[in-house]
Scaffold this active site. Sequence first.
Site, PDB file in Angstrom:
ATOM      1  N   GLN A 143      33.429  18.952  23.528  1.00  0.00           N
ATOM      2  CA  GLN A 143      34.684  19.044  22.782  1.00  0.00           C
ATOM      3  C   GLN A 143      34.597  20.114  21.703  1.00  0.00           C
ATOM      4  OE1 GLN A 143      37.655  17.334  23.447  1.00  0.00           O
ATOM      5  NE2 GLN A 143      38.357  18.948  22.055  1.00  0.00           N
ATOM      6  N   ARG A 174      28.634  10.910  30.890  1.00  0.00           N
ATOM      7  CA  ARG A 174      29.494  10.433  29.800  1.00  0.00           C
ATOM      8  C   ARG A 174      29.143   8.958  29.609  1.00  0.00           C
ATOM      9  NH1 ARG A 174      34.581  11.662  27.387  1.00  0.00           N
ATOM     10  NH2 ARG A 174      35.819   9.791  27.004  1.00  0.00           N
ATOM     11  N   ASP A 202      41.155  12.517  15.247  1.00  0.00           N
ATOM     12  CA  ASP A 202      40.864  11.911  16.549  1.00  0.00           C
ATOM     13  C   ASP A 202      41.494  10.526  16.543  1.00  0.00           C
ATOM     14  OD1 ASP A 202      39.788  11.438  19.059  1.00  0.00           O
ATOM     15  OD2 ASP A 202      37.782  10.979  18.334  1.00  0.00           O
ATOM     16  N   ARG A 259      38.526  22.949  27.566  1.00  0.00           N
ATOM     17  CA  ARG A 259      37.482  22.055  28.059  1.00  0.00           C
ATOM     18  C   ARG A 259      36.977  22.527  29.421  1.00  0.00           C
ATOM     19  NH1 ARG A 259      36.856  16.870  26.434  1.00  0.00           N
ATOM     20  NH2 ARG A 259      35.120  17.026  27.906  1.00  0.00           N
ATOM     21  N   CYS A 282      41.480  15.968  19.914  1.00  0.00           N
ATOM     22  CA  CYS A 282      40.824  16.073  21.221  1.00  0.00           C
ATOM     23  C   CYS A 282      41.549  15.303  22.323  1.00  0.00           C
ATOM     24  CB  CYS A 282      39.365  15.621  21.119  1.00  0.00           C
ATOM     25  SG  CYS A 282      39.148  13.853  20.838  1.00  0.00           S
ATOM     26  N   HIS A 315      29.569  14.648  20.963  1.00  0.00           N
ATOM     27  CA  HIS A 315      30.549  15.117  21.951  1.00  0.00           C
ATOM     28  C   HIS A 315      30.550  16.649  21.930  1.00  0.00           C
ATOM     29  CE1 HIS A 315      33.642  15.176  24.775  1.00  0.00           C
ATOM     30  NE2 HIS A 315      34.593  14.492  24.169  1.00  0.00           N
TER      31      HIS A 315
END
Length: 263
Positions: A88, A58, A181, A248, A221, A85
Amino acid sequence: MIFQKRSTRTRVSTETGASLLGAHALFLGPSDIQLGVNESMRDTAQVLSRFNDLILARVFQHEDIVELGEWAEVPVINALSELHHPLQTLADLMALEERFGGLRGKTVSWVGDGNNVLHDLMLGCTKVGMNVRIATPAGYNCDPTILRKTEELTIDNGTEPVFTTHVAAEAVVGSDVIATDTWVSMGQEDEKAKRMADFAGYEVNSELMAKANPGAVFLHCLPRHPEEVTDEVFYSEASLVFPEAENRMWTVMAIMAAQLGKH
């Protein structure tokens, strides 16, 4: 697990998922490893490959994940970069399939920043046959290269051309999914005042949801902030945020298993 950026969901879902698969996840935070600082990315990738079966990273810069993948001798999973991402999006699509069943012909509308979450959502939704509509404030558009790729995918997958606007209410018309988001991502804290002003009118509330199709659902998310979505929507029956978060774990488990040839 290399984490330049902290994340509750990514760390817990991956560590728990690895344990359920019978594996062991090793967390390396910013104080444990500094990519490309004291050691070249090439050397780090090759050393970690000798200790581990998978590398999940990440990172801030997308180039870092690309370079890790270039030099590592084991699979590298992109857990987030400033451009993408993908984990996600897999969780989002799983949540939508759980609610709707088939997704072909459904329409997803994005209302917010043209960021990494949007980038993979637009790519992933188009690949499964969903139409994409996007509203971003002026100056916060999505990456043009990814937009062009998505437009190419609409032709390949027989979906409608990508609709873009700077007006949130326009984007959600005819939508089955409204997604957003955070308006201020990690590292953008000094832009908060300006962003709060620029995103005026982008709050997802009951009035905005009412402009979508009957039965439309909401995605975020996480973590969310009160200016992005009202409690009335966030905790409603239309909200899929918690199944989305749970997924997830299931999706990263599937990715790890597949990369290790266990699928």
